[in-house]
Write an enzyme that holds these catalytic residues in place. Structure first.
Site: not given
Length: 285
Positions: A3-4, A124
């Site tokens: 995510p940015e 993850r």
């Protein structure tokens, strides 16, 4: 895809709306490596505000502690309100938790007053939550190293000065969080396409006109990402667990093998810094 700026800001907006005013009643830490610090330091405190720094989040509490969060690649912060939550019984809270979000990827659960629950999920397990004193957030390793941020404190003068001093390929420079905070692979690809600049160009080779076009393009694609709630190419969801729509507005990202939207040339792809890089051989010089 990590995510940015648009995705993390979308999460922040949602958490600001739904978390502020809630009191933390209990914390269920299912995977200790995902939360550092003493979780008891936040129990009993009320959420006062939610801030964002680059791709990081800070949830401030009323007792001068904060939760510093980085969702990394697959982390999610999902708020749910369950009116039937029993504040008196931990057994009831756990029962509601399991029924509400039943999967092995929920690693931390914040039990809030007023029937609120905040889940931290991470497939993850690269993300993290740190319980820290609020006045020490700026000194945390990730936060203290951030560069200026588009749409915030990255002026044209700063942008030009940075590019002129670096021979680093421009796409890699844009993605360096110590140089520019918040820009990642999706928006770097799209901004360079909009500006007509090849991703491998040395940063210092850009003319003033190209620099100006690139900064405007960065701001434009980030604003579009914010407008449509970010890109849910992979695991990103907002604070209610809903997907964003920017994947429907990709300019060049992931369009390899397809005709360029501008000229029809087949979009090419290469690897730069281990990341997929997409460009039009004709439009981007």
């Amino acid at each position: 895809m990590m995510p940015e700026l648009p995705e993390v800001e979308t999460i922040r907006i949602g958490l600001q709306k739904y978390l502020v005013g809630h009191r933390v009643e209990d914390i269920d830490v299912r995977m200790p490596k995902q939360l550092s610090g003493n979780p008891r330091d936040v129990v009993g405190a009320q959420v006062t505000t939610v801030r964002r720094f680059g791709k990081g989040l800070v949830i401030d509490l009323s007792n001068d502690f904060s939760l510093a969060v980085h969702v990394k690649m697959t982390g999610q912060l999902i708020y749910k309100r369950v009116s039937s939550v029993s504040r008196a019984s931990k057994v009831s809270r756990v029962k509601v938790d399991v029924e509400t979000l039943p999967d092995v990827y929920t690693h931390v659960v914040f039990h809030l007053d007023k029937g609120g629950l905040l889940f931290y999920r991470d497939i993850r397990q690269f993300g993290w939550i740190k319980v820290v004193k609020s006045d020490s957030v700026a000194n945390l390793p990730y936060f203290k190293e951030l560069g200026p941020e588009p749409l915030k404190d990255l002026t044209r003068e700063k942008f030009t000065d940075i590019l002129n001093k670096k021979r680093t390929p421009v796409k890699q420079l844009l993605m360096d969080q110590k140089i520019f905070a918040g820009i990642g692979n999706i928006y770097a690809n799209d901004a360079l396409y909009v500006a007509g600049i090849h991703p491998k160009r040395p940063s210092s080779s850009l003319t003033l006109e190209e620099q100006t076009k690139l900064l405007k393009a960065i701001e434009a694609v980030l604003l579009k990402g914010l407008q449509v709630g970010g890109a849910s190419e992979w695991q990103f969801v907002n604070a209610l667990g809903e997907a964003g729509d920017y994947q429907n507005f990709f300019q060049i990202y992931r369009k390899d093998g397809k005709p360029c939207p501008k000229c029809g040339t087949i979009v090419a792809s290469i690897r730069m810094g281990g990341r997929g890089t997409f460009f039009c051989p004709r439009c981007q010089k």
